[in-house]
Write an enzyme that holds these catalytic residues in place. Structure first.
Site, mmCIF file in Angstrom:
data_model
loop_
_atom_site.group_PDB
_atom_site.id
_atom_site.type_symbol
_atom_site.label_atom_id
_atom_site.label_comp_id
_atom_site.label_asym_id
_atom_site.label_seq_id
_atom_site.Cartn_x
_atom_site.Cartn_y
_atom_site.Cartn_z
ATOM 1 N N GLU A 48 17.288 70.098 120.082
ATOM 2 C CA GLU A 48 17.770 71.248 119.310
ATOM 3 C C GLU A 48 16.586 72.116 118.892
ATOM 4 O O GLU A 48 15.565 71.602 118.463
ATOM 5 C CB GLU A 48 18.536 70.734 118.078
ATOM 6 C CG GLU A 48 19.101 71.830 117.215
ATOM 7 C CD GLU A 48 19.881 72.848 118.043
ATOM 8 O OE1 GLU A 48 20.832 72.477 118.746
ATOM 9 O OE2 GLU A 48 19.530 74.048 117.988
ATOM 10 N N CYS B 292 9.608 69.360 110.618
ATOM 11 C CA CYS B 292 9.437 69.171 112.065
ATOM 12 C C CYS B 292 8.036 69.397 112.598
ATOM 13 O O CYS B 292 7.475 68.500 113.221
ATOM 14 C CB CYS B 292 10.457 70.015 112.804
ATOM 15 S SG CYS B 292 12.106 69.364 112.492
ATOM 16 N N ASP C 186 28.319 60.136 108.809
ATOM 17 C CA ASP C 186 27.044 59.874 108.131
ATOM 18 C C ASP C 186 27.172 58.605 107.312
ATOM 19 O O ASP C 186 28.222 58.305 106.756
ATOM 20 C CB ASP C 186 26.631 61.049 107.238
ATOM 21 C CG ASP C 186 25.121 61.093 107.031
ATOM 22 O OD1 ASP C 186 24.470 61.994 107.601
ATOM 23 O OD2 ASP C 186 24.589 60.205 106.315
HETATM 24 P P1 NAD Z 1 18.254 64.871 108.072
HETATM 25 O O1 NAD Z 1 17.395 63.869 107.430
HETATM 26 O O2 NAD Z 1 18.615 66.123 107.347
HETATM 27 O O3 NAD Z 1 19.646 64.210 108.506
HETATM 28 C C1 NAD Z 1 19.755 62.971 109.145
HETATM 29 C C2 NAD Z 1 21.062 62.320 108.690
HETATM 30 O O4 NAD Z 1 21.317 61.172 109.501
HETATM 31 C C3 NAD Z 1 21.049 61.821 107.252
HETATM 32 O O5 NAD Z 1 22.117 62.426 106.544
HETATM 33 C C4 NAD Z 1 21.244 60.296 107.368
HETATM 34 O O6 NAD Z 1 22.006 59.750 106.314
HETATM 35 C C5 NAD Z 1 21.975 60.204 108.687
HETATM 36 N N1 NAD Z 1 21.906 58.903 109.359
HETATM 37 C C6 NAD Z 1 20.826 58.129 109.618
HETATM 38 N N2 NAD Z 1 21.188 57.015 110.321
HETATM 39 C C7 NAD Z 1 22.524 57.108 110.513
HETATM 40 C C8 NAD Z 1 23.481 56.284 111.180
HETATM 41 N N3 NAD Z 1 23.134 55.153 111.803
HETATM 42 N N4 NAD Z 1 24.778 56.670 111.167
HETATM 43 C C9 NAD Z 1 25.153 57.806 110.560
HETATM 44 N N5 NAD Z 1 24.294 58.627 109.927
HETATM 45 C C10 NAD Z 1 22.996 58.286 109.904
HETATM 46 O O7 NAD Z 1 17.553 65.215 109.476
HETATM 47 P P2 NAD Z 1 17.509 66.622 110.241
HETATM 48 O O8 NAD Z 1 16.549 67.535 109.586
HETATM 49 O O9 NAD Z 1 18.905 67.063 110.492
HETATM 50 O O10 NAD Z 1 16.840 66.164 111.616
HETATM 51 C C11 NAD Z 1 17.527 65.355 112.535
HETATM 52 C C12 NAD Z 1 16.780 65.370 113.849
HETATM 53 O O11 NAD Z 1 16.821 66.688 114.410
HETATM 54 C C13 NAD Z 1 15.296 65.020 113.753
HETATM 55 O O12 NAD Z 1 14.915 64.317 114.901
HETATM 56 C C14 NAD Z 1 14.617 66.369 113.733
HETATM 57 O O13 NAD Z 1 13.293 66.320 114.238
HETATM 58 C C15 NAD Z 1 15.490 67.171 114.658
HETATM 59 N N6 NAD Z 1 15.487 68.611 114.401
HETATM 60 C C16 NAD Z 1 15.540 69.075 113.129
HETATM 61 C C17 NAD Z 1 15.579 70.454 112.895
HETATM 62 C C18 NAD Z 1 15.616 71.001 111.496
HETATM 63 O O14 NAD Z 1 15.520 72.211 111.349
HETATM 64 N N7 NAD Z 1 15.749 70.189 110.462
HETATM 65 C C19 NAD Z 1 15.601 71.346 113.980
HETATM 66 C C20 NAD Z 1 15.565 70.823 115.280
HETATM 67 C C21 NAD Z 1 15.515 69.452 115.480
HETATM 68 C C1 UGA Z 2 10.830 74.899 113.602
HETATM 69 C C2 UGA Z 2 11.023 75.650 114.931
HETATM 70 O O1 UGA Z 2 10.851 77.052 114.709
HETATM 71 C C3 UGA Z 2 12.413 75.393 115.513
HETATM 72 O O2 UGA Z 2 12.524 76.020 116.792
HETATM 73 C C4 UGA Z 2 12.603 73.882 115.671
HETATM 74 O O3 UGA Z 2 13.904 73.594 116.121
HETATM 75 C C5 UGA Z 2 12.393 73.208 114.334
HETATM 76 O O4 UGA Z 2 11.062 73.520 113.831
HETATM 77 C C6 UGA Z 2 12.485 71.732 114.456
HETATM 78 O O5 UGA Z 2 12.164 71.156 115.467
HETATM 79 O O6 UGA Z 2 12.928 71.183 113.446
HETATM 80 P P1 UGA Z 2 11.577 75.280 111.078
HETATM 81 O O7 UGA Z 2 10.689 74.117 110.790
HETATM 82 O O8 UGA Z 2 12.941 75.311 110.498
HETATM 83 O O9 UGA Z 2 11.768 75.426 112.673
HETATM 84 O O10 UGA Z 2 10.863 76.598 110.569
HETATM 85 P P2 UGA Z 2 9.886 77.703 111.195
HETATM 86 O O11 UGA Z 2 10.481 79.017 110.951
HETATM 87 O O12 UGA Z 2 9.458 77.387 112.561
HETATM 88 O O13 UGA Z 2 8.624 77.560 110.227
HETATM 89 C C7 UGA Z 2 7.833 76.378 110.216
HETATM 90 C C8 UGA Z 2 6.627 76.578 109.335
HETATM 91 O O14 UGA Z 2 5.717 77.499 109.937
HETATM 92 C C9 UGA Z 2 6.933 77.141 107.945
HETATM 93 O O15 UGA Z 2 6.133 76.492 106.993
HETATM 94 C C10 UGA Z 2 6.562 78.604 108.061
HETATM 95 O O16 UGA Z 2 6.200 79.191 106.849
HETATM 96 C C11 UGA Z 2 5.378 78.516 109.009
HETATM 97 N N1 UGA Z 2 5.125 79.781 109.739
HETATM 98 C C12 UGA Z 2 6.023 80.211 110.669
HETATM 99 C C13 UGA Z 2 3.963 80.498 109.497
HETATM 100 O O17 UGA Z 2 3.120 80.095 108.666
HETATM 101 N N2 UGA Z 2 3.732 81.642 110.214
HETATM 102 C C14 UGA Z 2 4.610 82.110 111.141
HETATM 103 O O18 UGA Z 2 4.331 83.162 111.747
HETATM 104 C C15 UGA Z 2 5.783 81.381 111.370
#
Ligand code: NAD
Ligand code: UGA
Length: 432
Positions: free
Chosen positions: A150, A262, A30
């Site tokens: 993911e 997301c 990171d």
């Molecule tokens: P985040 O902001 O928590 O983490 C991203 C990290 O990447 C940061 O720590 C940042 O410092 C680092 N970074 C950026 N550029 C970099 C580089 N060039 N080299 C090294 N590190 C670098 O983001 P997140 O929530 O983990 O999401 C990441 C991706 O995954 C997004 O595209 C998101 O849509 C997707 N995603 C997120 C979730 C979730 O639940 N948060 C679930 C599924 C998919």
């Molecule tokens: C969501 C998806 O569920 C994941 O599969 C996906 O990987 C992720 O986005 C992503 O791409 O980052 P997340 O955002 O962590 O995950 O949380 P969820 O549990 O999906 O909830 C999302 C929002 O919907 C929250 O604000 C939650 O309160 C709301 N929600 C969820 C409702 O209002 N009603 C429901 O029945 C379910």
């Protein structure tokens, strides 16, 4: 397998820790030096249940390490990109600058044979562009680019990663597919299905899944509004609908609108992609619009519950994060709710088990309290915004006796209406 994970946020850190728990050798990279030095001291930069123990176990076993240096990719068989893809300011497209910057850095430092895996959520065609960067920047290297979106949820991330409904792998190259099979072999043995598709298809599956879930939530939220008008109960409607296997019971809980890092950005980005390709997705467009207006409308719902005038009123909010079991405040409905209440002249105090540190910077006027009881003291109204478990079994008599008023607005439907009325609350919930 030797794996490098670029980006150590909610997805990168959980994925890296879980891969190392499968027995792979993982290095997490990171740019944020404070995150890496905290991780080296086993201090988690995010709140995710079970993560600290998982990280500690694998660091101790010598399978998981952390660095700020991109040179860590040089021995990796697979390099995952898990950096952020937030909404681009101004137009709502996914901002791919972090992905492309990471790709360029990887091209300079990776081995002559490598598989680059995009785990970040990226619009269709991004893999093609990453491949282009690799060819331009490192023409002498044999690099394959794979999409592996993911699907984990925050708050349940480890379980979701280790027991996924499916693993989607978009690959145009059989050798790279073989590397991915090997990486996910432990899950495959547990019978988690691996779905191999073309790279563009895999990229689109991720947006399709998130947009569909967001649509399901928005549908039930509008149904809740109708329930309120016609005297029906949305929870029973959900049960009645959801028990049809074709519909399914999950993601039919009405509430204050979806938030988080997301759904909001991904629905918007899908909508923009569809418009760019002259194939507009009107359902997704409506979902975005309806959900955006709903969050502020929840502020108005609270104001109505206290009689329509919030000036000088003290309102206590329980829960600020977009959902329980996370400290993530990105696009949380609480932000719009606080905005609406403050604009109406209310004074807000709040308690959230994990989100207050981040929330304090985002909502400086809100008084953060030590617990639910302290937040409720002297309040004219109490609103449950996030359904953390500890709010499900509060001593409500104690809460009511310490309040100035008796208004309880339950935006997550965690309490029973007649129980609340019996205690003495004037109780409002969503769609009941
Ligand atoms: P985040 O902001 O928590 O983490 C991203 C990290 O990447 C940061 O720590 C940042 O410092 C680092 N970074 C950026 N550029 C970099 C580089 N060039 N080299 C090294 N590190 C670098 O983001 P997140 O929530 O983990 O999401 C990441 C991706 O995954 C997004 O595209 C998101 O849509 C997707 N995603 C997120 C979730 C979730 O639940 N948060 C679930 C599924 C998919
Ligand atoms: C969501 C998806 O569920 C994941 O599969 C996906 O990987 C992720 O986005 C992503 O791409 O980052 P997340 O955002 O962590 O995950 O949380 P969820 O549990 O999906 O909830 C999302 C929002 O919907 C929250 O604000 C939650 O309160 C709301 N929600 C969820 C409702 O209002 N009603 C429901 O029945 C379910």
């Amino acid at each position: 397998m030797k794996i490098a994970m670029i980006g150590t946020g909610y997805v990168g850190l959980v994925s890296g820790a879980c891969f190392s728990d499968f027995g792979h050798d993982v290095i997490c990279v990171d740019k944020d030096a404070s995150k890496i030095s905290a991780l080296e001291d086993n201090i988690m930069p995010i709140y995710e249940p079970g993560l600290d123990a998982l990280v500690a176990r694998n660091v101790d076993a010598g399978r998981l390490s952390f660095t700020t240096s991109i040179e860590a990719v040089k021995n990796a068989d697979a390099i995952f990109i898990a950096v952020g893809t937030p909404s681009r300011r101004g137009d709502g497209h996914a901002d791919l600058s972090y992905v492309y910057a990471a790709a360029a850095e990887i091209a300079d430092h990776c081995a002559s044979h490598a598989v680059i895996v995009t785990k970040s959520t990226v619009p269709v065609g991004t893999g093609d562009e990453v491949e282009h960067i690799m060819r331009e920047q490192a023409p002498e290297k044999n690099i394959s680019v794979v999409s592996n979106p993911e699907f984990l949820r925050e708050g349940a991330a480890i379980d979701d990663f280790k027991r996924p409904d499916r693993i989607v792998i978009g690959s145009e190259d059989e050798d790279a597919s073989q590397v991915m099979r090997e990486i996910y072999r432990p899950l495959f043995l547990n019978e988690s299905p691996l779905l191999f598709t073309g790279r563009r298809t895999a990229e689109l599956i991720k947006y399709a899944a998130n947009a569909f879930l967001a649509t399901k939530i928005t549908f039930i939220n509008e149904m809740a509004d109708l329930c309120e008008k016609v005297g029906a109960n949305v929870q029973d409607v959900s049960r009645g609908m959801g028990s049809d296997n074709r519909i399914g019971s999950k993601f039919l809980n009405a509430g204050p609108g979806y938030g988080g890092s997301c759904f909001p950005k991904d629905t918007l980005a899908l909508m923009k992609t569809a418009q760019d390709y002259d194939s507009p997705m009107r359902i997704v467009e409506s979902v975005v619009q309806v959900n955006d207006s709903r969050k502020r409308a929840m502020g108005r719902k609270i104001i109505e519950a206290i009689g329509g005038d919030a000036r000088g009123k003290k309102i206590a909010l329980l829960g600020l994060t977009f959902k329980p079991n996370t400290d993530d405040m990105r696009d949380a409905p609480s932000i719009a709710i606080v905005g609406a209440l403050e604009d109406a002249g209310a004074h807000i105090c709040a308690y959230d088990p994990e989100g207050m540190q981040v929330a304090a910077d985002m909502m400086p006027q809100v008084e953060m309290k030590q617990d639910a009881y302290e937040a409720a003291q002297g309040a004219d109204a109490l609103a449950i915004v996030t359904e953390w478990d500890i709010f499900r079994a509060l001593d409500l008599e104690r809460i009511l006796s310490s309040m100035n008023g008796n208004i309880l607005v339950d935006l997550r439907n965690i309490y029973n209406a007649s129980d609340m009325t019996d205690i003495g609350f004037s109780y409002t919930s969503v769609g009941r």
